[in-house]
Design a protein around this motif. Structure first.
Motif, PDB file in Angstrom:
ATOM      1  N   VAL A  51       0.822  -1.202   0.000  1.00  0.00           N
ATOM      2  CA  VAL A  51       0.000   0.000   0.000  1.00  0.00           C
ATOM      3  C   VAL A  51       0.859   1.255   0.000  1.00  0.00           C
ATOM      4  N   GLU A  52       2.029   1.212   0.600  1.00  0.00           N
ATOM      5  CA  GLU A  52       2.881   2.395   0.687  1.00  0.00           C
ATOM      6  C   GLU A  52       3.366   2.838  -0.689  1.00  0.00           C
ATOM      7  N   THR A  53       3.713   1.872  -1.521  1.00  0.00           N
ATOM      8  CA  THR A  53       4.262   2.201  -2.848  1.00  0.00           C
ATOM      9  C   THR A  53       3.244   2.044  -3.962  1.00  0.00           C
ATOM     10  N   LEU A  54       2.016   1.527  -3.620  1.00  0.00           N
ATOM     11  CA  LEU A  54       0.986   1.248  -4.625  1.00  0.00           C
ATOM     12  C   LEU A  54       1.495   0.313  -5.719  1.00  0.00           C
ATOM     13  N   ALA A  91      -7.278   2.882   0.894  1.00  0.00           N
ATOM     14  CA  ALA A  91      -5.864   3.274   0.916  1.00  0.00           C
ATOM     15  C   ALA A  91      -5.394   3.648  -0.484  1.00  0.00           C
ATOM     16  N   ILE A  92      -5.782   2.860  -1.482  1.00  0.00           N
ATOM     17  CA  ILE A  92      -5.353   3.144  -2.857  1.00  0.00           C
ATOM     18  C   ILE A  92      -5.971   4.467  -3.330  1.00  0.00           C
ATOM     19  N   GLN A 148      -6.953   6.999  -1.532  1.00  0.00           N
ATOM     20  CA  GLN A 148      -6.312   8.121  -0.841  1.00  0.00           C
ATOM     21  C   GLN A 148      -4.952   8.443  -1.455  1.00  0.00           C
ATOM     22  N   ARG A 149      -4.158   7.409  -1.766  1.00  0.00           N
ATOM     23  CA  ARG A 149      -2.843   7.623  -2.356  1.00  0.00           C
ATOM     24  C   ARG A 149      -2.947   8.218  -3.756  1.00  0.00           C
ATOM     25  N   GLU A 189      -9.990  13.380   1.383  1.00  0.00           N
ATOM     26  CA  GLU A 189     -10.091  12.634   2.628  1.00  0.00           C
ATOM     27  C   GLU A 189     -11.537  12.547   3.112  1.00  0.00           C
TER      28      GLU A 189
END
Length: 464
Positions: A135-138, A156-157, A159-160, A165
């Motif tokens: 999730v951090e790097t998609l 999460a995806i 939002q990135r 929000e």
């Protein structure tokens, strides 16, 4: 975005490649099944981001698959039940999979529905799997996790990717509490899995280090055992050479004493000879016991009749040689002793005082028997002055010339045993000297020195 559709396509392509006899790009010892039919429902416009297929198109394909499926079929279904109401779509997907399973077909299906994930957890012969997603790097990690249901990570995806929000928070409020708990359970399960994987990696690392340490320890033990055996063998060989040399010298001395006894049958001299024999046998037995470094030795209890002092005639127990004290005992109880040509420092516990009266008595008997000329039992301090020659630093020609002159001088002086010091070095001078002694008409025998004589650095020769 995790790679579910790509996984389905890869599974189908590898199966078809195996059925066509093609080599597969897989790890060694991999296994694969062979089917008569591979039935697929993957839309023509499919990608790893989205599905462009409609529900009706999906159902048309699935109807054909149900008509064709049997126990020799592999069925690949992408986003089963998608494109319609989620509740109805999930129920319909479960029913379709149960019908295909009843036919005996093998099924691989992808979905985001929590109901289908729960069905797999509760149903025998149905197993969850997920494609790991960072999730951090998609980005997908391309790891297929068997037995673990995947989390969709839609919030999460989104939002990135920049979705506001407040929209995401409002969406979370629209999810039922039951589904929220299920997603939370999946998230906790994934965190626990990652923690266990890290612990397993650490355990594997520690296990590898332990095996390496064990292997190094075993190698060190083997090396130590070999070194110990080699040192013990060398020590035993040196001890045997000391005993052999002592036996040879003592036997020669006894033969000379027997000759003297035959010439002089006096009662007093016979007693001295018998005493010398007893002392010899006692010393030889003691030497054989103490010379073995493997067994070790017990020092005999000895109390000198008076304190040792400079100039005393003593017996060095370690060497079984007589010598003269060159110094008084120091603070550590050690003294310096001159034993023949050798000077050494030994503890006073290894020394025994020699009876000078008895020594003078034997010397007088010798001089009387040989017309005033001592031939065999000479004072060691006198013999050491002329019984050895030092050739170190000389060339081979110079050394041989000096040896010839020295042998002539020893024959005139009545010296029968000589010591030639040639050093160890390259061994060239030693070999030349021994070759010369082998052909010398006045040399009876010769040998290398033993421990205490200089070992390979000297040659002991007996003259005729």
């Amino acid at each position: 975005t995790g790679g579910k559709t790509v996984t389905l396509k890869t599974l189908g392509l590898l199966t078809l490649m195996a059925m066509c006899g093609l080599m597969l790009p897989v790890a060694e010892n991999s296994t694969i099944s062979v089917y008569k039919k591979v039935l697929v429902d993957i839309g023509d416009e499919q990608s790893i981001e989205q599905s462009l297929s409609t529900f009706s198109a999906h159902m048309t394909n699935i109807v054909s698959i149900i008509e064709e499926a049997d126990s020799d079929s592999l069925v690949l279904l992408d986003e089963l039940g998608a494109g319609t109401d989620p509740v109805e779509g999930a129920a319909l997907a479960i029913s379709i999979m149960e019908r295909l399973a009843m036919y005996g077909a093998k099924i691989a299906a992808t979905t985001h529905y929590a109901e289908i994930k729960e069905y797999a957890l509760q149903t025998e012969n149905v197993c969850n799997a997920s494609c790991e997603f960072d999730v951090e790097t998609l980005k997908p990690t391309y790891r297929l996790l068997i037995g673990i249901p995947g989390k969709s990570n839609a919030f999460a995806i989104s939002q990135r990717l920049g979705l506001p929000e407040e929209i995401i928070e409002a969406a979370k409020q629209n999810i039922s509490a039951e589904k929220t708990r299920f997603e939370d359970v999946l998230a906790q399960l994934d965190e626990a899995r990652q923690a266990l994987e890290k612990e397993k990696e650490e355990v594997d690392r520690l296990k590898a280090e332990q095996l390496e340490s064990k292997r190094n320890l075993e190698q060190y033990k083997q090396k130590t055992y070999k070194m110990m055996e080699r040192e013990l063998q060398n020590a035993q060989e040196k001890a045997n050479r000391i005993v052999s040399s002592a036996k040879a010298e003592s036997a020669k001395l006894l033969e000379e004493l027997d000759d003297l006894r035959k010439q002089k049958e006096s009662e007093e001299f016979s007693k001295l000879v018998q005493g010398a024999k007893s002392v010899y046998k006692s010393n030889i037995n003691r030497l054989e016991d103490i010379a073995n470094p493997v067994i070790g030795r017990m020092k005999e209890e000895y109390v000198p009749p008076r304190p040792f002092k400079k100039g005393d005639l003593v017996l060095v127990v370690q060497l079984n040689e007589e010598g003269v004290l060159l110094s008084d005992p120091d603070s550590s109880g050690n003294v310096q002793v001159q034993a023949g040509i050798m000077k050494t420092k030994v503890p006073v516990s290894d020394l025994r005082l020699v009876d000078k009266k008895r020594r003078r008595q034997i010397d007088r008997m010798e001089r009387k028997n040989n017309g005033g000329v001592t031939k065999t039992l000479k004072d060691k301090s006198q013999r050491s002055a002329s019984s050895e020659i030092d050739l170190r630093g000389q060339t081979i020609e110079e050394g041989i010339m000096m040896v010839d002159q020295y042998i002539d001088s020893c024959l005139l002086m009545g010296i029968k045993t000589i010591t030639i010091i040639h050093g160890k070095g390259t061994g060239a001078l030693r070999s030349a000297i021994q070759q010369h002694l082998k052909n010398h008409k006045m040399v009876r025998t010769f040998r290398l020195g033993v421990y205490g004589e200089g070992e390979d650095g000297v040659t002991i020769a007996e003259l005729k």
